[in-house]
Design a protein around this motif. Sequence first.
Motif, mmCIF file in Angstrom:
data_model
loop_
_atom_site.group_PDB
_atom_site.id
_atom_site.type_symbol
_atom_site.label_atom_id
_atom_site.label_comp_id
_atom_site.label_asym_id
_atom_site.label_seq_id
_atom_site.Cartn_x
_atom_site.Cartn_y
_atom_site.Cartn_z
ATOM 1 N N ALA A 290 0.624 -1.231 -0.143
ATOM 2 C CA ALA A 290 0.082 0.223 0.023
ATOM 3 C C ALA A 290 0.793 1.360 0.240
ATOM 4 O O ALA A 290 0.618 2.368 -0.689
ATOM 5 C CB ALA A 290 -0.898 0.053 1.153
ATOM 6 N N ARG A 291 1.980 1.366 0.775
ATOM 7 C CA ARG A 291 2.952 2.212 0.898
ATOM 8 C C ARG A 291 3.388 2.652 -0.689
ATOM 9 O O ARG A 291 3.373 3.744 -1.147
ATOM 10 C CB ARG A 291 3.942 2.051 1.932
ATOM 11 C CG ARG A 291 3.423 2.495 3.220
ATOM 12 C CD ARG A 291 3.412 3.758 3.345
ATOM 13 N NE ARG A 291 2.831 4.144 5.030
ATOM 14 C CZ ARG A 291 2.432 5.165 5.594
ATOM 15 N NH1 ARG A 291 2.563 6.055 4.609
ATOM 16 N NH2 ARG A 291 2.302 5.088 6.642
ATOM 17 N N ALA A 292 4.027 1.580 -1.283
ATOM 18 C CA ALA A 292 4.504 1.605 -2.565
ATOM 19 C C ALA A 292 3.361 2.224 -3.586
ATOM 20 O O ALA A 292 3.720 3.233 -4.450
ATOM 21 C CB ALA A 292 5.019 0.269 -3.035
ATOM 22 N N ALA A 293 2.272 1.719 -3.427
ATOM 23 C CA ALA A 293 1.165 2.163 -4.407
ATOM 24 C C ALA A 293 0.840 3.402 -4.196
ATOM 25 O O ALA A 293 0.593 4.281 -5.180
ATOM 26 C CB ALA A 293 -0.211 1.300 -4.005
ATOM 27 N N GLN A 294 0.662 4.160 -2.891
ATOM 28 C CA GLN A 294 0.418 5.260 -2.746
ATOM 29 C C GLN A 294 1.660 6.262 -3.429
ATOM 30 O O GLN A 294 1.528 7.380 -4.093
ATOM 31 C CB GLN A 294 0.591 5.691 -1.181
ATOM 32 C CG GLN A 294 0.417 7.386 -0.799
ATOM 33 C CD GLN A 294 0.860 7.734 0.543
ATOM 34 O OE1 GLN A 294 1.723 7.020 1.240
ATOM 35 N NE2 GLN A 294 0.003 8.524 1.179
ATOM 36 N N ALA A 295 2.953 6.024 -3.094
ATOM 37 C CA ALA A 295 4.091 6.601 -3.810
ATOM 38 C C ALA A 295 4.013 6.644 -5.120
ATOM 39 O O ALA A 295 4.218 7.739 -5.847
ATOM 40 C CB ALA A 295 5.377 6.260 -3.363
ATOM 41 N N TRP A 296 3.742 5.696 -5.829
ATOM 42 C CA TRP A 296 3.434 5.467 -7.251
ATOM 43 C C TRP A 296 2.238 6.416 -7.785
ATOM 44 O O TRP A 296 2.389 7.115 -8.601
ATOM 45 C CB TRP A 296 2.970 4.097 -7.737
ATOM 46 C CG TRP A 296 2.903 4.011 -9.179
ATOM 47 C CD1 TRP A 296 1.696 3.762 -9.889
ATOM 48 C CD2 TRP A 296 3.814 3.664 -10.242
ATOM 49 N NE1 TRP A 296 2.128 3.465 -11.146
ATOM 50 C CE2 TRP A 296 3.384 3.397 -11.219
ATOM 51 C CE3 TRP A 296 5.337 3.654 -10.166
ATOM 52 C CZ2 TRP A 296 4.084 3.216 -12.434
ATOM 53 C CZ3 TRP A 296 5.907 3.332 -11.238
ATOM 54 C CH2 TRP A 296 5.418 3.099 -12.477
ATOM 55 N N HIS A 297 1.091 6.399 -7.033
ATOM 56 C CA HIS A 297 -0.135 7.105 -7.471
ATOM 57 C C HIS A 297 0.369 8.698 -7.314
ATOM 58 O O HIS A 297 -0.027 9.368 -8.326
ATOM 59 C CB HIS A 297 -1.046 6.677 -6.455
ATOM 60 C CG HIS A 297 -2.295 7.816 -6.855
ATOM 61 N ND1 HIS A 297 -2.445 8.860 -5.638
ATOM 62 C CD2 HIS A 297 -3.347 7.856 -7.321
ATOM 63 C CE1 HIS A 297 -3.542 9.505 -6.126
ATOM 64 N NE2 HIS A 297 -4.150 8.777 -7.341
#
Length: 249
Positions: free
Chosen positions: A93-100
């Motif tokens: 979820a952290r990686a997804a937030q940063a990507w988003h």
Amino acid sequence: MANPVVLYPDIAAQGSLGAALRAAAEEGGFSIPAMASASSPLSHATVASTLPDREALFVSSWAIKRRWSIRGEESFQNMALIDGDTEDLAQVARAAQAWHDGVALSDIRKAAPFVHLTGRFEVPDHDPVRLTESEWQHLRTEARELEWPGDAYHALVEAAYAEPALRGLYPFTSHWTLRFSTTTRPHLTIFGPCLLAHDVDRYTVSMKFTGADALAQTTTAQEAVAEAVRHLPYRPGPVTSGAVRDGSR
């Protein structure tokens, strides 16, 4: 292949991997627009990016053990900028937030240390020369990290990169055979010989990626590169965009 409900009972309870990612983000004090796959809601999800040159981050569940993988591609060639796998959904979820949010690639890794940088960098204007540099950086990164095909392949990639006549071409591989193009992806224009690394003292230069009909056999990567340059039909100009094919986009 295990039943996803058995491996991921918590995901099943949430109804989908997308819902589970959203819940993990909320627990961390942030939110992400995670969407479940229509065909495999427990196993696949995507998280869109605010940057137009990034595709949605793809998240998938492993089928044989409890673990998740990610893949983040750029939108022009659909080549991976980041990937990685972890047992920690909160980290996903952290990686997804940063990507988003459009965070720089190196900072995505800081936010979620399991993230692996492929070596490619973002080229929002799709400049073919920069895309070529990015692909070389990826191949060099990949060659350093690989256990197989090992040192011989790494030496070959580095020797080819050190040669200006080859460094100016767009590199790609077929079955670990180093090849070259005068255009970027998505439409490659194959140019010149192929280079194969068999062992640290055996290399093949060929016009076929299988190594058939060899032009030369050498004992060093540098000799193989020199033979490849000698067999170039001509010295092309700068790499052009592979978005153009047969005169049309």
